[in-house]
Design a protein around this motif. Sequence first.
Motif, PDB file in Angstrom:
ATOM      1  N   TRP A   5     -15.731 -41.989   5.300  1.00 53.87           N
ATOM      2  CA  TRP A   5     -16.253 -42.821   6.384  1.00 53.87           C
ATOM      3  C   TRP A   5     -17.014 -44.040   5.873  1.00 53.87           C
ATOM      4  O   TRP A   5     -17.091 -45.061   6.542  1.00 53.87           O
ATOM      5  N   ARG A   6     -17.569 -43.955   4.663  1.00 54.86           N
ATOM      6  CA  ARG A   6     -18.341 -45.075   4.118  1.00 54.86           C
ATOM      7  C   ARG A   6     -17.475 -46.280   3.797  1.00 54.86           C
ATOM      8  O   ARG A   6     -17.987 -47.378   3.592  1.00 54.86           O
ATOM      9  N   TYR A   7     -16.150 -46.061   3.759  1.00 55.54           N
ATOM     10  CA  TYR A   7     -15.239 -47.144   3.402  1.00 55.54           C
ATOM     11  C   TYR A   7     -14.294 -47.504   4.546  1.00 55.54           C
ATOM     12  O   TYR A   7     -13.266 -48.120   4.333  1.00 55.54           O
ATOM     13  N   SER A   8     -14.683 -47.157   5.760  1.00 51.68           N
ATOM     14  CA  SER A   8     -13.896 -47.557   6.930  1.00 51.68           C
ATOM     15  C   SER A   8     -14.010 -49.076   7.100  1.00 51.68           C
ATOM     16  O   SER A   8     -14.870 -49.723   6.485  1.00 51.68           O
ATOM     17  N   ASP A   9     -13.174 -49.647   7.922  1.00 46.72           N
ATOM     18  CA  ASP A   9     -13.212 -51.097   8.144  1.00 46.72           C
ATOM     19  C   ASP A   9     -14.579 -51.556   8.640  1.00 46.72           C
ATOM     20  O   ASP A   9     -15.106 -52.568   8.181  1.00 46.72           O
ATOM     21  N   ASP A  10     -15.172 -50.798   9.567  1.00 41.57           N
ATOM     22  CA  ASP A  10     -16.492 -51.161  10.100  1.00 41.57           C
ATOM     23  C   ASP A  10     -17.566 -51.102   9.020  1.00 41.57           C
ATOM     24  O   ASP A  10     -18.441 -51.970   8.951  1.00 41.57           O
ATOM     25  N   ARG A  11     -17.511 -50.080   8.201  1.00 45.64           N
ATOM     26  CA  ARG A  11     -18.508 -49.924   7.133  1.00 45.64           C
ATOM     27  C   ARG A  11     -18.352 -51.009   6.069  1.00 45.64           C
ATOM     28  O   ARG A  11     -19.336 -51.495   5.533  1.00 45.64           O
ATOM     29  N   MET A  12     -17.114 -51.383   5.773  1.00 42.83           N
ATOM     30  CA  MET A  12     -16.886 -52.440   4.787  1.00 42.83           C
ATOM     31  C   MET A  12     -17.354 -53.789   5.334  1.00 42.83           C
ATOM     32  O   MET A  12     -17.884 -54.609   4.586  1.00 42.83           O
ATOM     33  N   LYS A  13     -17.197 -54.002   6.612  1.00 44.35           N
ATOM     34  CA  LYS A  13     -17.691 -55.231   7.250  1.00 44.35           C
ATOM     35  C   LYS A  13     -19.218 -55.269   7.172  1.00 44.35           C
ATOM     36  O   LYS A  13     -19.808 -56.313   6.878  1.00 44.35           O
ATOM     37  N   LEU A  14     -19.862 -54.135   7.436  1.00 42.48           N
ATOM     38  CA  LEU A  14     -21.319 -54.062   7.324  1.00 42.48           C
ATOM     39  C   LEU A  14     -21.753 -54.296   5.879  1.00 42.48           C
ATOM     40  O   LEU A  14     -22.711 -55.019   5.627  1.00 42.48           O
ATOM     41  N   VAL A  18     -24.386 -57.075   4.639  1.00 42.89           N
ATOM     42  CA  VAL A  18     -25.579 -56.716   3.861  1.00 42.89           C
ATOM     43  C   VAL A  18     -25.624 -57.521   2.567  1.00 42.89           C
ATOM     44  O   VAL A  18     -26.653 -58.105   2.221  1.00 42.89           O
ATOM     45  N   LEU A  19     -24.511 -57.558   1.854  1.00 43.40           N
ATOM     46  CA  LEU A  19     -24.477 -58.316   0.605  1.00 43.40           C
ATOM     47  C   LEU A  19     -24.727 -59.798   0.839  1.00 43.40           C
ATOM     48  O   LEU A  19     -25.480 -60.424   0.080  1.00 43.40           O
ATOM     49  N   ASN A  20     -24.119 -60.359   1.870  1.00 46.36           N
ATOM     50  CA  ASN A  20     -24.349 -61.768   2.168  1.00 46.36           C
ATOM     51  C   ASN A  20     -25.815 -62.045   2.447  1.00 46.36           C
ATOM     52  O   ASN A  20     -26.377 -63.033   1.957  1.00 46.36           O
ATOM     53  N   LEU A  21     -26.446 -61.186   3.214  1.00 49.83           N
ATOM     54  CA  LEU A  21     -27.863 -61.358   3.537  1.00 49.83           C
ATOM     55  C   LEU A  21     -28.730 -61.266   2.282  1.00 49.83           C
ATOM     56  O   LEU A  21     -29.594 -62.112   2.046  1.00 49.83           O
ATOM     57  N   LEU A  22     -28.492 -60.250   1.463  1.00 48.91           N
ATOM     58  CA  LEU A  22     -29.289 -60.078   0.242  1.00 48.91           C
ATOM     59  C   LEU A  22     -29.069 -61.218  -0.744  1.00 48.91           C
ATOM     60  O   LEU A  22     -30.031 -61.741  -1.317  1.00 48.91           O
ATOM     61  N   LEU A  23     -27.821 -61.605  -0.936  1.00 47.46           N
ATOM     62  CA  LEU A  23     -27.537 -62.692  -1.879  1.00 47.46           C
ATOM     63  C   LEU A  23     -28.108 -64.014  -1.395  1.00 47.46           C
ATOM     64  O   LEU A  23     -28.623 -64.803  -2.195  1.00 47.46           O
ATOM     65  N   THR A  24     -28.050 -64.251  -0.098  1.00 50.08           N
ATOM     66  CA  THR A  24     -28.616 -65.482   0.452  1.00 50.08           C
ATOM     67  C   THR A  24     -30.129 -65.504   0.292  1.00 50.08           C
ATOM     68  O   THR A  24     -30.719 -66.524  -0.084  1.00 50.08           O
ATOM     69  N   VAL A  51     -25.372 -48.679   3.510  1.00 48.87           N
ATOM     70  CA  VAL A  51     -24.193 -48.277   4.274  1.00 48.87           C
ATOM     71  C   VAL A  51     -24.030 -46.763   4.226  1.00 48.87           C
ATOM     72  O   VAL A  51     -23.757 -46.117   5.245  1.00 48.87           O
ATOM     73  N   SER A  52     -24.228 -46.166   3.064  1.00 47.60           N
ATOM     74  CA  SER A  52     -24.041 -44.727   2.889  1.00 47.60           C
ATOM     75  C   SER A  52     -25.043 -43.898   3.684  1.00 47.60           C
ATOM     76  O   SER A  52     -24.778 -42.742   4.009  1.00 47.60           O
ATOM     77  N   GLN A  53     -26.195 -44.482   3.997  1.00 48.51           N
ATOM     78  CA  GLN A  53     -27.206 -43.776   4.779  1.00 48.51           C
ATOM     79  C   GLN A  53     -26.922 -43.831   6.275  1.00 48.51           C
ATOM     80  O   GLN A  53     -27.673 -43.277   7.069  1.00 48.51           O
ATOM     81  N   GLY A  54     -25.847 -44.493   6.656  1.00 50.20           N
ATOM     82  CA  GLY A  54     -25.443 -44.515   8.053  1.00 50.20           C
ATOM     83  C   GLY A  54     -26.033 -45.618   8.892  1.00 50.20           C
ATOM     84  O   GLY A  54     -25.897 -45.613  10.118  1.00 50.20           O
ATOM     85  N   ASN A  55     -26.683 -46.592   8.276  1.00 47.67           N
ATOM     86  CA  ASN A  55     -27.204 -47.722   9.044  1.00 47.67           C
ATOM     87  C   ASN A  55     -26.045 -48.471   9.700  1.00 47.67           C
ATOM     88  O   ASN A  55     -24.965 -48.570   9.124  1.00 47.67           O
ATOM     89  N   VAL A  56     -26.279 -48.986  10.889  1.00 47.05           N
ATOM     90  CA  VAL A  56     -25.202 -49.647  11.636  1.00 47.05           C
ATOM     91  C   VAL A  56     -25.400 -51.159  11.740  1.00 47.05           C
ATOM     92  O   VAL A  56     -24.561 -51.852  12.304  1.00 47.05           O
ATOM     93  N   GLY A  57     -26.491 -51.673  11.220  1.00 54.57           N
ATOM     94  CA  GLY A  57     -26.782 -53.102  11.254  1.00 54.57           C
ATOM     95  C   GLY A  57     -27.665 -53.475  10.085  1.00 54.57           C
ATOM     96  O   GLY A  57     -27.921 -52.654   9.197  1.00 54.57           O
ATOM     97  N   THR A  58     -28.163 -54.690  10.098  1.00 59.94           N
ATOM     98  CA  THR A  58     -28.984 -55.165   8.987  1.00 59.94           C
ATOM     99  C   THR A  58     -30.477 -55.202   9.311  1.00 59.94           C
ATOM    100  O   THR A  58     -31.273 -55.602   8.470  1.00 59.94           O
ATOM    101  N   SER A  59     -30.852 -54.766  10.493  1.00 54.93           N
ATOM    102  CA  SER A  59     -32.254 -54.766  10.872  1.00 54.93           C
ATOM    103  C   SER A  59     -33.045 -53.833   9.949  1.00 54.93           C
ATOM    104  O   SER A  59     -32.721 -52.662   9.811  1.00 54.93           O
ATOM    105  N   GLY A  60     -34.047 -54.375   9.298  1.00 55.04           N
ATOM    106  CA  GLY A  60     -34.879 -53.601   8.384  1.00 55.04           C
ATOM    107  C   GLY A  60     -34.413 -53.660   6.933  1.00 55.04           C
ATOM    108  O   GLY A  60     -35.073 -53.137   6.042  1.00 55.04           O
ATOM    109  N   LEU A  61     -33.305 -54.316   6.689  1.00 58.30           N
ATOM    110  CA  LEU A  61     -32.728 -54.359   5.343  1.00 58.30           C
ATOM    111  C   LEU A  61     -33.641 -55.034   4.332  1.00 58.30           C
ATOM    112  O   LEU A  61     -33.841 -54.514   3.231  1.00 58.30           O
TER     113      LEU A  61
END
Length: 71
Positions: A5-14, A18-24, A51-61
């Motif tokens: 499940w960690r590599y589903s399309d939705d999880r990969m999009k998240l 996440v990476l874009n936010l952190l790198l920016t 992503v592996s912890q089940g977060n669904v967005g970037t709030s709190g990242l």
Amino acid sequence: MNEDWRYSDDRMKLREQVLNLLLTRFGSLLNENGEPQYTNQSMYECAHDWVSQGNVGTSGLIKYYKAYYTS
């Protein structure tokens, strides 16, 4: 096909978000000597864990990254 499940399309999009936010936010910060303040490895590990912890967005990242991946 990977059934993890960690590599589903939705999880990969998240993961991408996440990476874009952190790198920016942290990717271009340098120490006085010109070296990166934060490593790419720490950002990729954070994204994986987030992503592996089940977060669904970037709030709190950012707070999470600062608490667990910066020294």
